[in-house]
Design a protein around this motif. Structure first.
Motif, PDB file in Angstrom:
ATOM      1  N   PRO A   6      49.572 105.568  90.076  1.00  0.00           N
ATOM      2  CA  PRO A   6      48.938 104.276  90.357  1.00  0.00           C
ATOM      3  C   PRO A   6      48.628 104.125  91.847  1.00  0.00           C
ATOM      4  O   PRO A   6      49.377 104.603  92.696  1.00  0.00           O
ATOM      5  CB  PRO A   6      49.973 103.250  89.897  1.00  0.00           C
ATOM      6  N   SER A   8      47.293 101.304  94.955  1.00  0.00           N
ATOM      7  CA  SER A   8      47.099  99.898  95.298  1.00  0.00           C
ATOM      8  C   SER A   8      45.604  99.610  95.314  1.00  0.00           C
ATOM      9  O   SER A   8      44.775 100.526  95.395  1.00  0.00           O
ATOM     10  CB  SER A   8      47.703  99.600  96.675  1.00  0.00           C
ATOM     11  N   LYS A   9      45.237  98.343  95.261  1.00  0.00           N
ATOM     12  CA  LYS A   9      43.826  97.973  95.332  1.00  0.00           C
ATOM     13  C   LYS A   9      43.215  98.433  96.654  1.00  0.00           C
ATOM     14  O   LYS A   9      42.085  98.892  96.695  1.00  0.00           O
ATOM     15  CB  LYS A   9      43.666  96.465  95.158  1.00  0.00           C
ATOM     16  N   ALA A  10      43.998  98.317  97.730  1.00  0.00           N
ATOM     17  CA  ALA A  10      43.496  98.730  99.050  1.00  0.00           C
ATOM     18  C   ALA A  10      43.229 100.235  99.082  1.00  0.00           C
ATOM     19  O   ALA A  10      42.196 100.677  99.604  1.00  0.00           O
ATOM     20  CB  ALA A  10      44.492  98.335 100.137  1.00  0.00           C
ATOM     21  N   SER A  12      42.637 102.198  96.505  1.00  0.00           N
ATOM     22  CA  SER A  12      41.508 102.459  95.613  1.00  0.00           C
ATOM     23  C   SER A  12      40.180 102.122  96.286  1.00  0.00           C
ATOM     24  O   SER A  12      39.206 102.883  96.191  1.00  0.00           O
ATOM     25  CB  SER A  12      41.682 101.645  94.331  1.00  0.00           C
ATOM     26  N   LYS A  13      40.137 101.004  96.995  1.00  0.00           N
ATOM     27  CA  LYS A  13      38.920 100.602  97.703  1.00  0.00           C
ATOM     28  C   LYS A  13      38.576 101.611  98.811  1.00  0.00           C
ATOM     29  O   LYS A  13      37.422 101.992  98.974  1.00  0.00           O
ATOM     30  CB  LYS A  13      39.084  99.205  98.287  1.00  0.00           C
ATOM     31  N   SER A  14      39.592 102.041  99.551  1.00  0.00           N
ATOM     32  CA  SER A  14      39.367 103.017 100.626  1.00  0.00           C
ATOM     33  C   SER A  14      38.820 104.329 100.073  1.00  0.00           C
ATOM     34  O   SER A  14      37.916 104.936 100.661  1.00  0.00           O
ATOM     35  CB  SER A  14      40.663 103.279 101.398  1.00  0.00           C
ATOM     36  N   SER A  16      37.093 104.684  97.306  1.00  0.00           N
ATOM     37  CA  SER A  16      35.709 104.430  96.874  1.00  0.00           C
ATOM     38  C   SER A  16      34.749 104.471  98.056  1.00  0.00           C
ATOM     39  O   SER A  16      33.675 105.082  97.978  1.00  0.00           O
ATOM     40  CB  SER A  16      35.609 103.075  96.182  1.00  0.00           C
TER      41      SER A  16
END
Length: 81
Positions: A6, A8-10, A12-14, A16
């Protein structure tokens, strides 16, 4: 055997944003300056420059999970045991 880790959203954004910045689409997440998949040997060389070994990264990952009170069975599963 594949393992899902898993993010973190941060994180995952980085990732992307990083993938969008690549010149070509690639199955590999990490590519060299000539758009070739980064080899395990290249990673080993980069880590050695900082006197870090892959096992140390693995140990730190698991220790951080344990320190944050993640259940030991979950830590074991994420470590691939």
């Amino acid at each position: 055997m594949d393992r899902v880790i898993p993010l973190s959203k941060a994180a995952s954004k980085s990732i992307s944003i990083y993938r969008e910045s690549l010149k070509k689409n690639s199955e590999a997440l990490f590519v060299s300056s000539v758009n070739q998949r980064v080899t395990p040997r290249t990673v080993e060389y980069m880590l050695n420059k900082y006197d870090v070994h892959p096992h140390k990264l693995r140990h730190t990952f698991c220790q951080n999970l344990f320190d944050n009170r993640i259940h030991i069975e979950t830590v074991s599963k994420l470590a691939g045991h």
